[in-house]
Design a protein around this motif. Structure first.
Motif, PDB file in Angstrom:
ATOM      1  N   PHE A   1      -0.661  14.058  -3.158  1.00 27.40           N
ATOM      2  CA  PHE A   1      -0.668  14.518  -1.792  1.00 27.40           C
ATOM      3  C   PHE A   1       0.672  14.038  -1.106  1.00 27.40           C
ATOM      4  CE2 PHE A   1      -2.392  10.344  -1.106  1.00 27.40           C
ATOM      5  CZ  PHE A   1      -2.184   9.991   0.030  1.00 27.40           C
ATOM      6  N   VAL A   2       1.090  13.022  -1.737  1.00 26.77           N
ATOM      7  CA  VAL A   2       2.629  12.766  -0.883  1.00 26.77           C
ATOM      8  C   VAL A   2       3.505  13.499  -1.683  1.00 26.77           C
ATOM      9  CG1 VAL A   2       4.196  10.794  -0.321  1.00 26.77           C
ATOM     10  CG2 VAL A   2       1.762  10.460  -0.233  1.00 26.77           C
ATOM     11  N   GLU A   3       3.617  13.570  -3.129  1.00 26.45           N
ATOM     12  CA  GLU A   3       4.421  14.352  -3.705  1.00 26.45           C
ATOM     13  C   GLU A   3       4.306  16.030  -3.200  1.00 26.45           C
ATOM     14  OE1 GLU A   3       6.835  13.538  -5.825  1.00 26.45           O
ATOM     15  OE2 GLU A   3       6.384  11.453  -6.142  1.00 26.45           O
ATOM     16  N   ALA A   4       3.353  16.394  -3.085  1.00 28.88           N
ATOM     17  CA  ALA A   4       3.249  17.735  -2.524  1.00 28.88           C
ATOM     18  C   ALA A   4       3.675  18.101  -1.208  1.00 28.88           C
ATOM     19  CB  ALA A   4       1.518  18.137  -2.505  1.00 28.88           C
ATOM     20  N   ALA A   5       3.517  17.017  -0.339  1.00 30.77           N
ATOM     21  CA  ALA A   5       4.169  17.392   1.251  1.00 30.77           C
ATOM     22  C   ALA A   5       5.341  17.156   0.761  1.00 30.77           C
ATOM     23  CB  ALA A   5       3.596  15.991   2.104  1.00 30.77           C
ATOM     24  N   ARG A   6       6.103  16.335   0.071  1.00 30.50           N
ATOM     25  CA  ARG A   6       7.520  16.095  -0.072  1.00 30.50           C
ATOM     26  C   ARG A   6       8.076  17.344  -0.616  1.00 30.50           C
ATOM     27  NH1 ARG A   6       7.544  11.690  -3.127  1.00 30.50           N
ATOM     28  NH2 ARG A   6       7.578  10.480  -1.162  1.00 30.50           N
ATOM     29  N   ALA A   7       7.301  17.899  -1.661  1.00 29.95           N
ATOM     30  CA  ALA A   7       7.940  19.120  -2.110  1.00 29.95           C
ATOM     31  C   ALA A   7       8.045  20.500  -1.140  1.00 29.95           C
ATOM     32  CB  ALA A   7       7.037  19.839  -3.337  1.00 29.95           C
ATOM     33  N   LEU A   8       7.194  20.290  -0.168  1.00 33.16           N
ATOM     34  CA  LEU A   8       6.800  21.424   0.943  1.00 33.16           C
ATOM     35  C   LEU A   8       7.934  21.308   2.009  1.00 33.16           C
ATOM     36  CD1 LEU A   8       3.036  21.618   1.282  1.00 33.16           C
ATOM     37  CD2 LEU A   8       4.703  23.468   0.343  1.00 33.16           C
ATOM     38  N   GLY A   9       8.924  20.048   1.794  1.00 34.17           N
ATOM     39  CA  GLY A   9       9.630  19.875   2.745  1.00 34.17           C
ATOM     40  C   GLY A   9       9.346  19.217   3.932  1.00 34.17           C
ATOM     41  N   VAL A  10       8.198  18.351   3.928  1.00 33.32           N
ATOM     42  CA  VAL A  10       7.982  17.522   5.124  1.00 33.32           C
ATOM     43  C   VAL A  10       8.959  16.654   5.439  1.00 33.32           C
ATOM     44  CG1 VAL A  10       6.183  16.182   5.977  1.00 33.32           C
ATOM     45  CG2 VAL A  10       5.687  18.169   4.701  1.00 33.32           C
ATOM     46  N   PRO A  11       9.409  16.544   6.814  1.00 35.67           N
ATOM     47  CA  PRO A  11      10.305  15.427   7.033  1.00 35.67           C
ATOM     48  C   PRO A  11       9.950  13.924   6.965  1.00 35.67           C
ATOM     49  CG  PRO A  11      10.059  17.212   8.796  1.00 35.67           C
ATOM     50  CD  PRO A  11       9.089  17.358   7.713  1.00 35.67           C
ATOM     51  N   GLN A  12      10.843  13.010   6.600  1.00 38.04           N
ATOM     52  CA  GLN A  12      10.403  11.723   5.985  1.00 38.04           C
ATOM     53  C   GLN A  12       9.567  10.954   7.171  1.00 38.04           C
ATOM     54  OE1 GLN A  12      10.930  10.378   3.224  1.00 38.04           O
ATOM     55  NE2 GLN A  12      10.036   8.387   4.019  1.00 38.04           N
ATOM     56  N   TRP A  13       9.940  11.127   8.318  1.00 36.23           N
ATOM     57  CA  TRP A  13       9.188  10.704   9.524  1.00 36.23           C
ATOM     58  C   TRP A  13       7.821  11.025   9.374  1.00 36.23           C
ATOM     59  CZ3 TRP A  13       6.845  13.168  13.574  1.00 36.23           C
ATOM     60  CH2 TRP A  13       7.466  14.680  13.661  1.00 36.23           C
ATOM     61  N   ARG A  14       7.597  12.583   9.434  1.00 36.41           N
ATOM     62  CA  ARG A  14       6.241  12.799   9.414  1.00 36.41           C
ATOM     63  C   ARG A  14       5.669  12.269   8.182  1.00 36.41           C
ATOM     64  NH1 ARG A  14       4.485  19.319  10.571  1.00 36.41           N
ATOM     65  NH2 ARG A  14       2.390  18.879  10.855  1.00 36.41           N
ATOM     66  N   LEU A  15       6.044  12.329   6.952  1.00 34.39           N
ATOM     67  CA  LEU A  15       5.326  11.847   5.839  1.00 34.39           C
ATOM     68  C   LEU A  15       4.749  10.569   5.968  1.00 34.39           C
ATOM     69  CD1 LEU A  15       5.120  12.756   2.960  1.00 34.39           C
ATOM     70  CD2 LEU A  15       7.280  11.585   2.337  1.00 34.39           C
ATOM     71  N   MET A  16       5.736   9.569   6.794  1.00 33.47           N
ATOM     72  CA  MET A  16       5.220   8.010   6.965  1.00 33.47           C
ATOM     73  C   MET A  16       4.096   8.201   8.117  1.00 33.47           C
ATOM     74  SD  MET A  16       8.564   6.012   7.117  1.00 33.47           S
ATOM     75  CE  MET A  16       9.479   6.775   8.416  1.00 33.47           C
TER      76      MET A  16
ATOM     77  N   ASN B   1       0.930  -1.044  -0.194  1.00 35.81           N
ATOM     78  CA  ASN B   1      -0.012   0.117   0.156  1.00 35.81           C
ATOM     79  C   ASN B   1       0.845   1.267   0.009  1.00 35.81           C
ATOM     80  OD1 ASN B   1      -3.142  -0.491   0.514  1.00 35.81           O
ATOM     81  ND2 ASN B   1      -2.028  -1.848   1.525  1.00 35.81           N
ATOM     82  N   VAL B   2       1.889   1.335   0.606  1.00 38.73           N
ATOM     83  CA  VAL B   2       2.812   2.514   0.665  1.00 38.73           C
ATOM     84  C   VAL B   2       3.540   2.680  -0.750  1.00 38.73           C
ATOM     85  CG1 VAL B   2       5.158   3.246   1.738  1.00 38.73           C
ATOM     86  CG2 VAL B   2       3.320   2.346   3.148  1.00 38.73           C
ATOM     87  N   LEU B   3       3.728   1.585  -1.379  1.00 38.07           N
ATOM     88  CA  LEU B   3       4.504   1.751  -2.660  1.00 38.07           C
ATOM     89  C   LEU B   3       3.367   2.354  -3.711  1.00 38.07           C
ATOM     90  CD1 LEU B   3       6.201  -1.540  -3.167  1.00 38.07           C
ATOM     91  CD2 LEU B   3       7.699   0.409  -2.635  1.00 38.07           C
ATOM     92  N   ALA B   4       2.316   2.065  -3.536  1.00 40.41           N
ATOM     93  CA  ALA B   4       0.958   2.576  -4.320  1.00 40.41           C
ATOM     94  C   ALA B   4       0.909   3.987  -3.978  1.00 40.41           C
ATOM     95  CB  ALA B   4      -0.168   1.742  -3.988  1.00 40.41           C
ATOM     96  N   LEU B   5       1.035   4.365  -2.718  1.00 35.07           N
ATOM     97  CA  LEU B   5       0.520   5.700  -2.166  1.00 35.07           C
ATOM     98  C   LEU B   5       1.859   6.886  -2.365  1.00 35.07           C
ATOM     99  CD1 LEU B   5      -1.044   4.848   1.146  1.00 35.07           C
ATOM    100  CD2 LEU B   5      -2.180   5.824  -0.818  1.00 35.07           C
ATOM    101  N   ARG B   6       3.198   6.256  -2.412  1.00 37.19           N
ATOM    102  CA  ARG B   6       4.250   7.384  -1.939  1.00 37.19           C
ATOM    103  C   ARG B   6       4.178   8.093  -3.545  1.00 37.19           C
ATOM    104  NH1 ARG B   6       9.747   3.641  -1.966  1.00 37.19           N
ATOM    105  NH2 ARG B   6       9.811   3.144  -4.248  1.00 37.19           N
ATOM    106  N   GLU B   7       3.736   7.584  -4.576  1.00 36.99           N
ATOM    107  CA  GLU B   7       3.792   8.721  -6.031  1.00 36.99           C
ATOM    108  C   GLU B   7       2.497   9.312  -5.915  1.00 36.99           C
ATOM    109  OE1 GLU B   7       6.794   8.725  -7.134  1.00 36.99           O
ATOM    110  OE2 GLU B   7       7.474   6.933  -5.944  1.00 36.99           O
ATOM    111  N   ARG B   8       1.616   9.144  -4.947  1.00 35.40           N
ATOM    112  CA  ARG B   8       0.441  10.132  -5.287  1.00 35.40           C
ATOM    113  C   ARG B   8       0.637  11.627  -5.080  1.00 35.40           C
ATOM    114  NH1 ARG B   8      -4.228   6.895  -3.924  1.00 35.40           N
ATOM    115  NH2 ARG B   8      -5.403   8.896  -4.131  1.00 35.40           N
TER     116      ARG B   8
END
Length: 286
Positions: A178-193, A169-176
């Motif tokens: 909302f995840v890309e947007a959070a990553r672009a905003l600099g959200v830390p990896q632990w918080r992203l998870m 499920n994580v592999l299917a979600l991590r390219e979505r």
């Protein structure tokens, strides 16, 4: 306007309506509620499950002993009723521990990828390579035969299912998006998870867990049956069947009663799991 206002409320109530229209789910829920009541009220509705009365050994069911007595004159109904709490503790304990281990490993593997993904998934494959019951027996034998070690042994062979499920499920979600947007905003990896990935993987975990409680109870009963689980005089259902199996010809009620309790408990969780899978399936609720 009224239809638009009522639409979110209708979507929220739709899973409940689907569950109420599922006869298997209602039967499973009723059996589970009955089991919980027996477990909670056992001290009040059943006598001491360890008290022996050799003069009444192997007595058939009667008003004094609803399910008869065993080879030591112990009340079978009392042992089955008190065993309900033990079996539920084992089932929920195993699932809680295996979910914690599996979710953490699956979340880390799917989120971090690369070397971590390969390492954690190869560890998971090692556990999948062994027959789960044989591995649980080996772990329980190494740790020592008691109820706590039984829970740990069964949990240690049950977590890989959750690791694989969460990772997929994580592999299917991590390219979505909302995840890309959070990553672009600099959200830390632990918080992203924890904030974005984990909550969206829990629905299939809940469904799998509802099935696995019954399976954990059955596996633990199997370990107790062969001597690697709960030890006498603890009124655990698998141990009860093991203790009384040689008396089945002359006192069938002694091994049959705990066996039927195991059957009904596993059936309840399987029916409930089927219903939850149908209710929580997003394609069914679309």
């Amino acid at each position: 306007m009224a239809a638009a206002v009522n639409a979110p409320s209708d979507r929220r109530s739709r899973p409940l309506r689907r569950f109420l229209r599922n006869p298997g789910g209602l039967i499973g829920l009723a059996l589970l509620v009955l089991l919980l009541l027996v477990a909670l009220l056992a001290p009040a509705i059943a006598p001491d499950p360890i008290e022996q009365n050799i003069l009444q050994r192997l007595s058939p069911p009667s008003s004094a002993h609803l399910l008869g007595t065993d080879q030591l004159g112990r009340d079978v109904w009392a042992r089955v009723a008190h065993g309900a709490a033990i079996s539920l503790k084992v089932g929920f304990g195993v699932v809680l521990l295996s979910v914690l281990i599996g979710v953490v490993i699956g979340l880390l593997a799917g989120s971090l990828g690369g070397v971590w993904d390969n390492l954690l998934m190869r560890l998971t494959d090692i556990f999948f390579a062994f027959p789960s019951l044989i591995l649980a027996m080996a772990i329980a034998a190494a740790l020592g035969p008691n109820l706590g070690n039984t829970i740990l042994a069964v949990a240690l062979v049950s977590w890989p299912v959750y690791a694989r499920l969460v990772r997929a499920n994580v592999l299917a979600l991590r390219e979505r998006e909302f995840v890309e947007a959070a990553r672009a905003l600099g959200v830390p990896q632990w918080r992203l998870m924890l904030r974005h990935l984990l909550p969206n993987t829990l629905t299939p975990v809940f469904v799998q867990a509802s099935f696995d409680v019954g399976g954990a109870i059955l596996t633990a009963a199997g370990l107790s049956f062969v001597g690697f689980g709960a030890q006498p005089p603890i009124p655990e259902w698998g141990a009860m069947v093991s203790e009384t199996r040689s008396y089945i010809a002359e006192a069938f009620w002694a091994p049959t009663s705990p066996a039927v309790a195991i059957l009904l408990t596993v059936l309840a969780f399987n029916l409930l799991g089927d219903a939850l899978r149908d209710v929580l399936d997003p394609r069914a609720n679309a």
